[in-house]
Design a protein around this motif. Structure first.
Motif, PDB file in Angstrom:
ATOM      1  N   ASP A 133       0.846  -1.199   0.000  1.00 57.66           N
ATOM      2  CA  ASP A 133       0.000   0.000   0.000  1.00 57.66           C
ATOM      3  C   ASP A 133       0.883   1.250   0.000  1.00 57.66           C
ATOM      4  O   ASP A 133       2.110   1.163  -0.143  1.00 57.66           O
ATOM      5  N   THR A 134       0.272   2.393   0.194  1.00 58.58           N
ATOM      6  CA  THR A 134       1.019   3.651   0.095  1.00 58.58           C
ATOM      7  C   THR A 134       2.071   3.800   1.193  1.00 58.58           C
ATOM      8  O   THR A 134       3.015   4.577   1.043  1.00 58.58           O
ATOM      9  N   LEU A 164      -2.577  -4.515 -10.839  1.00 61.85           N
ATOM     10  CA  LEU A 164      -3.677  -3.793 -11.483  1.00 61.85           C
ATOM     11  C   LEU A 164      -5.026  -4.210 -10.915  1.00 61.85           C
ATOM     12  O   LEU A 164      -5.859  -3.363 -10.567  1.00 61.85           O
ATOM     13  N   THR A 165      -5.259  -5.514 -10.819  1.00 63.09           N
ATOM     14  CA  THR A 165      -6.574  -5.992 -10.385  1.00 63.09           C
ATOM     15  C   THR A 165      -6.837  -5.707  -8.908  1.00 63.09           C
ATOM     16  O   THR A 165      -7.990  -5.540  -8.513  1.00 63.09           O
ATOM     17  N   HIS A 166      -5.790  -5.627  -8.102  1.00 60.90           N
ATOM     18  CA  HIS A 166      -5.975  -5.359  -6.674  1.00 60.90           C
ATOM     19  C   HIS A 166      -5.846  -3.872  -6.338  1.00 60.90           C
ATOM     20  O   HIS A 166      -5.997  -3.487  -5.174  1.00 60.90           O
ATOM     21  N   GLY A 167      -5.562  -3.062  -7.342  1.00 60.23           N
ATOM     22  CA  GLY A 167      -5.442  -1.628  -7.089  1.00 60.23           C
ATOM     23  C   GLY A 167      -4.314  -1.287  -6.133  1.00 60.23           C
ATOM     24  O   GLY A 167      -4.425  -0.340  -5.348  1.00 60.23           O
ATOM     25  N   ALA A 168      -3.224  -2.035  -6.197  1.00 58.77           N
ATOM     26  CA  ALA A 168      -2.108  -1.816  -5.272  1.00 58.77           C
ATOM     27  C   ALA A 168      -1.351  -0.542  -5.620  1.00 58.77           C
ATOM     28  O   ALA A 168      -1.285  -0.128  -6.780  1.00 58.77           O
ATOM     29  N   TYR A 169      -0.776   0.065  -4.605  1.00 61.19           N
ATOM     30  CA  TYR A 169       0.060   1.244  -4.826  1.00 61.19           C
ATOM     31  C   TYR A 169       1.319   0.865  -5.600  1.00 61.19           C
ATOM     32  O   TYR A 169       1.785   1.611  -6.464  1.00 61.19           O
ATOM     33  N   LEU A 204       2.713   1.935 -12.951  1.00 60.33           N
ATOM     34  CA  LEU A 204       2.736   1.169 -11.711  1.00 60.33           C
ATOM     35  C   LEU A 204       4.095   1.339 -11.035  1.00 60.33           C
ATOM     36  O   LEU A 204       5.119   1.445 -11.713  1.00 60.33           O
TER      37      LEU A 204
END
Length: 232
Positions: A133-134, A164-169, A204
């Motif tokens: 995460d961030t 991409l699919t998990h919206g990870a930082y 990304l």
């Protein structure tokens, strides 16, 4: 010579009593294993069974990765004791996973400490993606491929898709070298550069690619492509 039965040891040297008086850190690995093995066999105490297991597998970590069915076949164990050992190893692993959520994966050393118990003793190359995460806290581990003894093959899309699919930082790529030597091959460097280019196109954050080896007096136990300047 060590007695064949734990009850023949002086009281202060028995694992249970030793732990009660001095705490678990006072016990060596074989003594800790003996607390779960509990009883020995003819001529071998539970401590000696623990020592024999450690000598055969080389470390607690390697022993902890053995399937229950394999442990159950070890002389002096059986299914019940093997299951207890497996449960103890899994509890330890879960504690470690809980702790890592509180620690940012912001250095090769921390990434290595997190992954070495899982990858350090595998006999095949295993490629994984760590999502963060961030705050660079661990948000998930995705297994990408299990290779042959010396080669892992994965397409950039398979590596980028989880982020991409998990919206990870961002994400960290990691794989092990079964030889224990973390120095990268030409294929490792080529793959890393391809992932770097693809990640930039997809906007990304590719934080690092870590190769997991094993400790040696002559080298670090890991290799970081960011430290080497390949990842910007």
């Amino acid at each position: 010579m060590e007695p064949a039965r734990i009850q023949d040891l002086p009281t202060a040297e028995r694992p249970r009593e030793k732990l009660a008086h001095f705490g678990p850190a006072a016990l060596d690995n074989a003594e800790l294993l003996a607390l779960f093995i509990r009883t020995g066999t003819k001529g071998r105490s539970a401590i000696q069974i623990g020592r024999d297991l450690l000598q055969k597998y080389g470390s607690i970590g390697a022993l902890g990765r053995m399937p229950v069915t394999a442990l159950a076949k070890e002389k002096g164990l059986g299914l019940a004791k093997a299951s207890q050992l497996a449960a103890a190893f899994e509890l330890g692993a879960r504690v470690a996973r809980e702790q890592v959520h509180l620690t940012p994966l912001d250095s090769p050393e921390r990434i290595y400490d997190f992954l070495a118990p899982q990858l350090g003793h595998q006999t095949q190359e295993h490629l994984v993606v760590l999502l963060v995460d961030t705050r660079l806290h661990h948000a998930g581990t995705i297994s990408i491929s299990m290779g042959t003894v010396n080669e892992t093959i994965a397409h950039p899309r398979d590596i980028l898709r989880p982020a991409l699919t998990h919206g990870a930082y961002g994400f960290i790529l990691a794989h092990n070298h079964p030889s224990g030597d973390p120095r990268p091959s030409g294929a490792d460097e080529t793959m890393t550069r391809r992932i770097q280019e693809a990640a930039e196109l997809m906007q990304l954050r590719f934080l690092d690619h870590i190769i997991i080896g094993r400790p040696s007096p002559a080298r670090q136990a890991w290799f970081s492509f960011r430290e080497a300047g390949v990842i910007r």
